[in-house]
Design a protein around this motif. Structure first.
Motif, PDB file in Angstrom:
ATOM      1  N   ARG A  90     -15.129  -1.794  -1.391  1.00  0.00           N
ATOM      2  CA  ARG A  90     -13.687  -1.746  -1.579  1.00  0.00           C
ATOM      3  C   ARG A  90     -12.975  -2.740  -0.678  1.00  0.00           C
ATOM      4  NH1 ARG A  90     -13.485   3.482  -0.005  1.00  0.00           N
ATOM      5  NH2 ARG A  90     -11.691   2.891   1.246  1.00  0.00           N
ATOM      6  N   TYR A 144      -2.858  -2.282  -5.854  1.00  0.00           N
ATOM      7  CA  TYR A 144      -3.943  -2.336  -6.838  1.00  0.00           C
ATOM      8  C   TYR A 144      -3.447  -2.742  -8.222  1.00  0.00           C
ATOM      9  CZ  TYR A 144      -2.260   2.332  -8.190  1.00  0.00           C
ATOM     10  OH  TYR A 144      -1.475   3.389  -8.595  1.00  0.00           O
ATOM     11  N   SER A 145      -2.139  -2.594  -8.481  1.00  0.00           N
ATOM     12  CA  SER A 145      -1.599  -2.956  -9.792  1.00  0.00           C
ATOM     13  C   SER A 145      -1.064  -4.382  -9.824  1.00  0.00           C
ATOM     14  CB  SER A 145      -0.473  -1.987 -10.179  1.00  0.00           C
ATOM     15  OG  SER A 145       0.671  -2.175  -9.362  1.00  0.00           O
ATOM     16  N   ASP A 162       0.842  -1.194   0.000  1.00  0.00           N
ATOM     17  CA  ASP A 162       0.000   0.000   0.000  1.00  0.00           C
ATOM     18  C   ASP A 162       0.881   1.250   0.000  1.00  0.00           C
ATOM     19  OD1 ASP A 162      -2.552  -1.289   0.087  1.00  0.00           O
ATOM     20  OD2 ASP A 162      -2.157  -1.793   2.182  1.00  0.00           O
TER      21      ASP A 162
END
Length: 438
Positions: A427, A238-239, A185
């Motif tokens: 989320r 997230y990637s 993160d």
């Protein structure tokens, strides 16, 4: 506690004082650079990171609280206009840089809000935190414990971060010709990256914004944005995906490592011919698929212990900044609160912590083993807090849905928006509940 006095990690309602446990996005929903509602109390390190998270923020609104020290804050009762003093002590939460728990004390009794926390017992830092908490509590009874119940389920059992960090080293060393991608993160997992750098004598690539954060934290010579200087890269979580790793492997052998208490799961799409990755919330509910589309989970050889390989390019390691089930239980045993409430309700395997640990709470225990004066003191405290605090344990979801979109609770003036809750649940983020059970 009277409504309208304080809020913890809650930014949409009016209060006289606001408290921020740490800077992860799910704890700052509603907080922005234009904030002007009132002073924000936080740790010194969180304040240092604040301008980067919220450019243009009016820093005069920040109130720095030294960890391990009692601080007094003057408040005014909205109903009677009488003044009162709130005492608060921040305690290291061992979660991410700047993260703290808040121990509150005042006429309302004693409340402990953990925020997100990891309660390991195997490190010197953890022992310092334990001693700090016990010294702060002394003979006080914690009337309500607001608990990080992210992994409040027996299925979540993982080793200390030090053990998992070494397993990550073992994975990297066992792939000498591969590039290494680690999903992280925007804040957190710094200790893992530092361990990798120290043990392997290498720099770690991070994206430009993350490099700025590392510099703010005082790490100037370990991280780089030049890919030519290292084969180990920390990328935004997230990637991190199967598709990304498959693309990278068309250019150079690459493996991915996902450090999280949640497993990285590979599941088949409906057509069955492609794979995608997703984070689920329960290890025992995961779909077990190998990289070749089979129905099993690979276990790597060697000294990798709890490491699991869910795809030919992906290792999942249970390196978590949240307490596992056994650690939560140890913490509750140590604090012995009168009552407790979970601050996380977005997990699909959510269980009210009272289900597992209610037997450890004063409100559910017999007081027969206490001296007579202590029994009387505890009973009086329970009655006083219950008279001042509105809460319902085990309320059904059906009843909750009939409540207004914003639930307002009398005891602390800290509210939670139901619409925000739904957005956060989508989320997979955490919800900070304060004086309301769910």
């Amino acid at each position: 506690m009277e409504k309208g006095l304080i809020s913890v990690d809650r930014w949409t309602e009016h209060s006289q004082a606001y408290f921020l446990t740490h800077l992860h996005s799910d704890h700052t929903q509603g907080l922005s650079s234009s904030w002007a509602k009132g002073p924000i109390f936080c740790s010194r390190l969180t304040a240092k990171l604040f301008p980067f998270k919220f450019p243009g923020f009016n820093l005069s609104l920040l109130r720095l609280l030294a960890v391990g020290t009692w601080h007094s804050i003057s408040l005014v009762s909205p109903s009677s206009a009488s003044s009162s003093t709130l005492q608060v002590m921040p305690i290291d939460a061992h979660h991410c840089p700047g993260a703290v728990m808040f121990l509150f004390r005042g006429e309302f009794g004693c409340l402990l809000y953990t925020g997100d926390f990891r309660w390991e017992t195997t490190s010197k830092r953890a022992e310092i935190g334990r001693t700090m908490l016990l010294n702060a509590l002394k003979d006080d009874v914690v009337d309500i414990l607001y608990l990080d119940n992210t992994y409040c389920n027996p299925s979540y059992a993982f080793p200390s971060r030090a053990i998992i960090a070494q397993q990550v080293i073992d994975i990297i060393v066992s792939h000498p010709e591969h590039d290494i991608i680690i999903g992280i993160d925007s804040l957190g997992k710094e200790d893992l990256l530092l361990h990798i750098s120290h043990e392997l004598k290498i720099k770690i690539w991070v994206w430009p914004e993350r490099l700025q954060t590392m510099h703010l934290l005082g790490f100037h010579d370990i991280f780089t944005t030049k890919t030519s200087l290292t084969r180990v890269r920390a990328v935004p979580r997230y990637s991190f995906s199967v598709e990304t790793l498959e693309g990278l492997n068309t250019m150079h052998p690459t493996i991915g490592i996902m450090p999280s208490g949640l497993p990285w799961v590979v599941r088949p799409l409906e057509n069955g011919d492609k794979l995608f990755g997703s984070l689920l919330t329960s290890r025992y509910n995961r779909s077990k698929w190998s990289g070749n589309g089979g129905n099993h989970t690979e276990k790597p050889n060697g000294n990798l212990g709890s490491v699991e390989k869910f795809h030919k390019y992906i290792y999942s390691v249970p390196y978590s900044d949240h307490s596992c089930f056994a650690e939560i239980e140890d913490f509750v045993k140590l604090v012995q609160p009168t009552n407790m409430k979970g601050i996380v309700s977005s997990s699909s395997c959510y269980v009210d912590p009272l289900y597992y640990f209610g037997r450890l709470c004063g409100a559910y225990q017999s007081a027969q083993n206490l001296p007579h004066n202590k029994r009387k003191e505890r009973v009086e405290r329970v009655l006083a807090v219950n008279n001042k605090t509105t809460f319902r344990c085990g309320a059904s979801a059906k009843v909750e849905r009939k409540r207004a979109m914003t639930v307002k609770v009398k005891s602390s003036g800290i509210h939670v928006s139901r619409m925000s809750a739904l957005r956060r649940k989508k989320r997979g983020a955490k919800i900070e509940e304060n004086d309301r059970p769910n």
